[in-house]
Design a protein around this motif. Structure first.
Motif, PDB file in Angstrom:
ATOM      1  N   PHE A  90      -1.761  -5.451  -3.630  1.00  0.00           N
ATOM      2  CA  PHE A  90      -1.593  -5.699  -2.202  1.00  0.00           C
ATOM      3  C   PHE A  90      -2.340  -4.661  -1.381  1.00  0.00           C
ATOM      4  O   PHE A  90      -2.953  -4.989  -0.357  1.00  0.00           O
ATOM      5  CB  PHE A  90      -0.114  -5.686  -1.806  1.00  0.00           C
ATOM      6  N   CYS A  91      -2.269  -3.404  -1.768  1.00  0.00           N
ATOM      7  CA  CYS A  91      -2.950  -2.339  -1.028  1.00  0.00           C
ATOM      8  C   CYS A  91      -4.433  -2.635  -0.905  1.00  0.00           C
ATOM      9  O   CYS A  91      -5.029  -2.471   0.164  1.00  0.00           O
ATOM     10  CB  CYS A  91      -2.733  -0.995  -1.719  1.00  0.00           C
ATOM     11  N   LEU A  92      -5.036  -3.077  -2.001  1.00  0.00           N
ATOM     12  CA  LEU A  92      -6.462  -3.410  -1.981  1.00  0.00           C
ATOM     13  C   LEU A  92      -6.720  -4.622  -1.087  1.00  0.00           C
ATOM     14  O   LEU A  92      -7.658  -4.635  -0.284  1.00  0.00           O
ATOM     15  CB  LEU A  92      -6.947  -3.688  -3.403  1.00  0.00           C
ATOM     16  N   THR A  93      -5.871  -5.650  -1.210  1.00  0.00           N
ATOM     17  CA  THR A  93      -6.015  -6.849  -0.389  1.00  0.00           C
ATOM     18  C   THR A  93      -5.833  -6.531   1.090  1.00  0.00           C
ATOM     19  O   THR A  93      -6.546  -7.044   1.953  1.00  0.00           O
ATOM     20  CB  THR A  93      -4.974  -7.912  -0.821  1.00  0.00           C
ATOM     21  N   TYR A  94      -4.870  -5.667   1.379  1.00  0.00           N
ATOM     22  CA  TYR A  94      -4.580  -5.259   2.757  1.00  0.00           C
ATOM     23  C   TYR A  94      -5.792  -4.564   3.378  1.00  0.00           C
ATOM     24  O   TYR A  94      -6.183  -4.875   4.505  1.00  0.00           O
ATOM     25  CB  TYR A  94      -3.369  -4.332   2.763  1.00  0.00           C
ATOM     26  N   VAL A  95      -6.383  -3.615   2.662  1.00  0.00           N
ATOM     27  CA  VAL A  95      -7.534  -2.883   3.187  1.00  0.00           C
ATOM     28  C   VAL A  95      -8.706  -3.835   3.425  1.00  0.00           C
ATOM     29  O   VAL A  95      -9.403  -3.744   4.444  1.00  0.00           O
ATOM     30  CB  VAL A  95      -7.936  -1.748   2.219  1.00  0.00           C
ATOM     31  N   ASN A  96      -8.916  -4.767   2.522  1.00  0.00           N
ATOM     32  CA  ASN A  96      -9.990  -5.737   2.698  1.00  0.00           C
ATOM     33  C   ASN A  96      -9.752  -6.599   3.928  1.00  0.00           C
ATOM     34  O   ASN A  96     -10.683  -6.874   4.710  1.00  0.00           O
ATOM     35  CB  ASN A  96     -10.100  -6.616   1.444  1.00  0.00           C
ATOM     36  N   HIS A  97      -8.496  -7.002   4.124  1.00  0.00           N
ATOM     37  CA  HIS A  97      -8.149  -7.822   5.294  1.00  0.00           C
ATOM     38  C   HIS A  97      -8.342  -7.044   6.594  1.00  0.00           C
ATOM     39  O   HIS A  97      -8.929  -7.562   7.554  1.00  0.00           O
ATOM     40  CB  HIS A  97      -6.700  -8.296   5.184  1.00  0.00           C
ATOM     41  N   MET A  98      -7.857  -5.804   6.627  1.00  0.00           N
ATOM     42  CA  MET A  98      -7.979  -5.006   7.844  1.00  0.00           C
ATOM     43  C   MET A  98      -9.440  -4.655   8.131  1.00  0.00           C
ATOM     44  O   MET A  98      -9.814  -4.449   9.294  1.00  0.00           O
ATOM     45  CB  MET A  98      -7.122  -3.749   7.742  1.00  0.00           C
ATOM     46  N   ALA A  99     -10.256  -4.575   7.089  1.00  0.00           N
ATOM     47  CA  ALA A  99     -11.689  -4.348   7.299  1.00  0.00           C
ATOM     48  C   ALA A  99     -12.303  -5.534   8.039  1.00  0.00           C
ATOM     49  O   ALA A  99     -13.166  -5.354   8.920  1.00  0.00           O
ATOM     50  CB  ALA A  99     -12.393  -4.128   5.959  1.00  0.00           C
ATOM     51  N   HIS A 133       0.665   6.741   2.732  1.00  0.00           N
ATOM     52  CA  HIS A 133       1.738   6.403   1.795  1.00  0.00           C
ATOM     53  C   HIS A 133       1.213   5.584   0.632  1.00  0.00           C
ATOM     54  O   HIS A 133       1.646   5.770  -0.518  1.00  0.00           O
ATOM     55  CB  HIS A 133       2.856   5.637   2.507  1.00  0.00           C
ATOM     56  N   MET A 134       0.284   4.684   0.897  1.00  0.00           N
ATOM     57  CA  MET A 134      -0.304   3.894  -0.190  1.00  0.00           C
ATOM     58  C   MET A 134      -0.980   4.804  -1.210  1.00  0.00           C
ATOM     59  O   MET A 134      -0.830   4.631  -2.428  1.00  0.00           O
ATOM     60  CB  MET A 134      -1.313   2.884   0.380  1.00  0.00           C
ATOM     61  N   MET A 135      -1.739   5.777  -0.717  1.00  0.00           N
ATOM     62  CA  MET A 135      -2.477   6.686  -1.606  1.00  0.00           C
ATOM     63  C   MET A 135      -1.550   7.482  -2.506  1.00  0.00           C
ATOM     64  O   MET A 135      -1.907   7.818  -3.638  1.00  0.00           O
ATOM     65  CB  MET A 135      -3.327   7.655  -0.779  1.00  0.00           C
ATOM     66  N   ALA A 136      -0.377   7.792  -2.027  1.00  0.00           N
ATOM     67  CA  ALA A 136       0.546   8.641  -2.778  1.00  0.00           C
ATOM     68  C   ALA A 136       1.072   7.969  -4.037  1.00  0.00           C
ATOM     69  O   ALA A 136       1.607   8.641  -4.922  1.00  0.00           O
ATOM     70  CB  ALA A 136       1.714   9.052  -1.883  1.00  0.00           C
ATOM     71  N   HIS A 137       0.923   6.637  -4.133  1.00  0.00           N
ATOM     72  CA  HIS A 137       1.526   5.918  -5.258  1.00  0.00           C
ATOM     73  C   HIS A 137       0.524   5.146  -6.115  1.00  0.00           C
ATOM     74  O   HIS A 137       0.910   4.613  -7.157  1.00  0.00           O
ATOM     75  CB  HIS A 137       2.591   4.952  -4.731  1.00  0.00           C
ATOM     76  N   ILE A 138      -0.717   5.073  -5.710  1.00  0.00           N
ATOM     77  CA  ILE A 138      -1.695   4.289  -6.461  1.00  0.00           C
ATOM     78  C   ILE A 138      -2.231   5.084  -7.640  1.00  0.00           C
ATOM     79  O   ILE A 138      -2.629   6.244  -7.498  1.00  0.00           O
ATOM     80  CB  ILE A 138      -2.852   3.841  -5.537  1.00  0.00           C
ATOM     81  N   GLU A 139      -2.241   4.452  -8.819  1.00  0.00           N
ATOM     82  CA  GLU A 139      -2.742   5.102 -10.027  1.00  0.00           C
ATOM     83  C   GLU A 139      -4.098   4.556 -10.453  1.00  0.00           C
ATOM     84  O   GLU A 139      -4.886   5.283 -11.073  1.00  0.00           O
ATOM     85  CB  GLU A 139      -1.729   4.922 -11.162  1.00  0.00           C
ATOM     86  N   ASP A 140      -4.383   3.302 -10.157  1.00  0.00           N
ATOM     87  CA  ASP A 140      -5.675   2.721 -10.494  1.00  0.00           C
ATOM     88  C   ASP A 140      -6.778   3.475  -9.753  1.00  0.00           C
ATOM     89  O   ASP A 140      -6.797   3.519  -8.519  1.00  0.00           O
ATOM     90  CB  ASP A 140      -5.688   1.233 -10.111  1.00  0.00           C
ATOM     91  N   THR A 141      -7.701   4.069 -10.485  1.00  0.00           N
ATOM     92  CA  THR A 141      -8.718   4.931  -9.873  1.00  0.00           C
ATOM     93  C   THR A 141      -9.659   4.170  -8.947  1.00  0.00           C
ATOM     94  O   THR A 141     -10.070   4.694  -7.903  1.00  0.00           O
ATOM     95  CB  THR A 141      -9.540   5.645 -10.960  1.00  0.00           C
ATOM     96  N   GLU A 142     -10.002   2.936  -9.312  1.00  0.00           N
ATOM     97  CA  GLU A 142     -10.911   2.149  -8.472  1.00  0.00           C
ATOM     98  C   GLU A 142     -10.250   1.802  -7.134  1.00  0.00           C
ATOM     99  O   GLU A 142     -10.861   1.938  -6.072  1.00  0.00           O
ATOM    100  CB  GLU A 142     -11.334   0.872  -9.202  1.00  0.00           C
TER     101      GLU A 142
END
Length: 338
Positions: free
Chosen positions: A92-101, A32-41
Motif C-alpha cells: 500500500f505504501c508504494l501504491t500510495y506514493v505512486n498515486h500521490m505522485a 511513519h511509513m519509512m519506520a516500518h518498511i523492510e523491503d529495500t526497493e
C-alpha cells in the motif's frame, strides 16, 4: 527592477501556501511509513518521496521568511506517532506514493501556470521534475513486483472515422441501447476506480485509529461513498464486457493505535475530496456519452456534500487553517469608527 523587489502575487501566494500544507502533511505520513518498511526497493521510494517533501518545506520556510510572510502552521512531528505499530502494508505504501505522485503532477503543472516570478516558476518546475521522477521510480518498482494494475485493453483500431449521428452523444434513454464506451471514457472510469480504491483504504485506516466517534463516522461514510462510486464505475465497464482486475495487497493492518493526528487525517480527506472532484469534472467534460457526464456530475455533488461536512468538523475543532487573503475593508472601517 530587482527580483527581491517584486512582490508575490495572490496566485503565487496561494500556490506556495498549498504546497507547504501538502508537503508538511506528506512528511508526517511518509515518516511513519519509512519506520516500518523492510523491503529495500520500496523503502528507497518512500525515502525519495520523503526527501522531496522535506526539502520543499525547508525551502518554503526560507522563502516566506525572506518575504516576511507568516509561515503556515501546517503539520509537524506532533502530528504523527512515529513509534506506533505499522498501519499500512508495504504494498500500500508504494501504491500510495505512486498515486500521490499523480496528484502532484497535476498540481505542479497548474502552479507553474499561475506563477510569474522567475524563482517561483523555477521552484514549481523543479517540483514537477522531481515528482515525475518519483512517479517513474515508483511505477518501475510496481511493475517489477507485479502489483501495477494496467488499464483495460481494447481492440487495436484498424480504421478511423467521424461521428455521423447525434445518437453517439446519447445515453439517458433506458429504452435504447447505449453505444459502446470509447477509449477516453474507459480511461477515466478506470482511473476513478483506482483513486476511490485508495480512498477506501485510507478511510478504513483513519477510522480505526481515531478516538473521536464523529471522525470515525465521517471516515466510514467516506468509505461507503467510495465503495458506491467504484461499484457504479465497474458496472459501467462490465455493461460493455470490460473487466477491471482487483487491487493487489494494499491492505490496512489491524492496528488501532493512534498514528496520525485527527487534524492531519481530516485535512488528508479534504485533499482527496478536492482531487476527486477535479477528476470527475475532467472525466465529465471528456465523456461524450450523456449518461456518463450526468453520473459524474451527480457523484461530484455527493463528494461536495461530504467535503462540506468534513470542513464543518475541522472548524468545530479549530483544525481548518485559513489560507492567506485580503482584509475585510468594511470591518476595518467599522473598527476605526468604533
Amino acid at each position: 527592477m530587482e527580483l527581491n523587489k517584486i512582490h508575490l502575487t495572490s496566485s503565487e501566494i496561494a500556490a506556495l501556501w498549498t504546497s507547504y500544507m501538502n508537503d508538511s502533511m506528506a512528511k508526517a505520513i511518509l515518516s511513519h511509513m519509512m519506520a516500518h518498511i523492510e523491503d529495500t526497493e520500496i523503502k528507497s521510494i518512500i525515502q525519495f518521496s520523503y526527501d522531496i517533501a522535506k526539502n520543499h518545506v525547508e525551502f518554503l520556510i526560507q522563502l516566506l521568511t525572506e518575504e516576511e510572510y507568516a509561515i503556515p502552521i501546517g503539520f509537524n512531528e506532533g502530528d504523527v506517532n512515529i513509534n506506533s505499530p505499522q498501519l499500512f502494508s508495504e504494498t500500500f505504501c508504494l501504491t500510495y506514493v505512486n498515486h500521490m505522485a499523480k496528484v502532484g503532477l497535476l498540481g505542479y503543472s497548474g502552479m507553474i501556470s499561475m506563477s510569474a516570478r522567475d524563482d517561483i516558476r523555477e521552484y514549481f518546475t523543479n517540483g514537477l521534475i522531481e515528482t515525475t521522477s518519483l512517479y517513474e521510480k515508483s511505477l518501475n518498482v510496481m511493475l517489477d513486483k507485479g502489483i501495477y494494475i494496467r488499464a483495460p485493453y481494447i481492440e487495436t483500431p484498424s480504421e478511423t472515422d467521424y461521428i455521423n449521428s447525434k445518437s453517439y452523444l446519447s445515453g439517458l434513454n433506458p429504452f435504447t441501447d447505449k453505444r459502446p464506451l470509447n477509449s477516453i471514457e474507459i480511461s477515466h472510469l478506470f482511473t476513478n476506480i483506482q483513486t476511490n480504491s485508495i480512498g477506501i483504504k485510507l478511510c478504513l485506516a483513519f477510522a480505526q485509529t481515531t478516538s473521536i466517534k464523529e471522525i470515525q463516522d465521517f471516515m466510514f461514510r467516506g468509505k461507503e461513498i467510495s465503495d458506491k462510486h467504484v461499484s457504479i464505475f465497474r458496472q459501467t465497464l462490465l455493461d460493455d464486457n470490460i473487466t477491471t482486475p482487483g487491487s493487489p495487497d494494499v491492505c490496512v493492518t489491524s492496528s488501532t493505535t493512534r498514528v496520525y493526528s485527527d487534524k492531519l487525517m481530516m485535512f488528508h480527506m479534504s485533499l482527496l475530496s478536492a482531487a476527486g472532484t477535479g477528476n470527475y469534472a475532467t472525466a465529465a467534460s471528456a465523456s461524450q456519452r450523456s449518461d456518463l457526464a450526468l453520473n459524474y456530475e451527480r457523484l461530484s455533488l455527493e463528494i461536495g456534500k461530504y467535503a462540506k461536512s468534513g470542513a464543518d468538523i475541522m472548524i468545530k475543532y479549530n483544525w481548518l487553517e485559513q489560507p492567506p487573503g485580503t482584509k475585510n475593508r468594511k470591518k476595518l472601517a467599522q473598527k476605526k469608527e468604533d
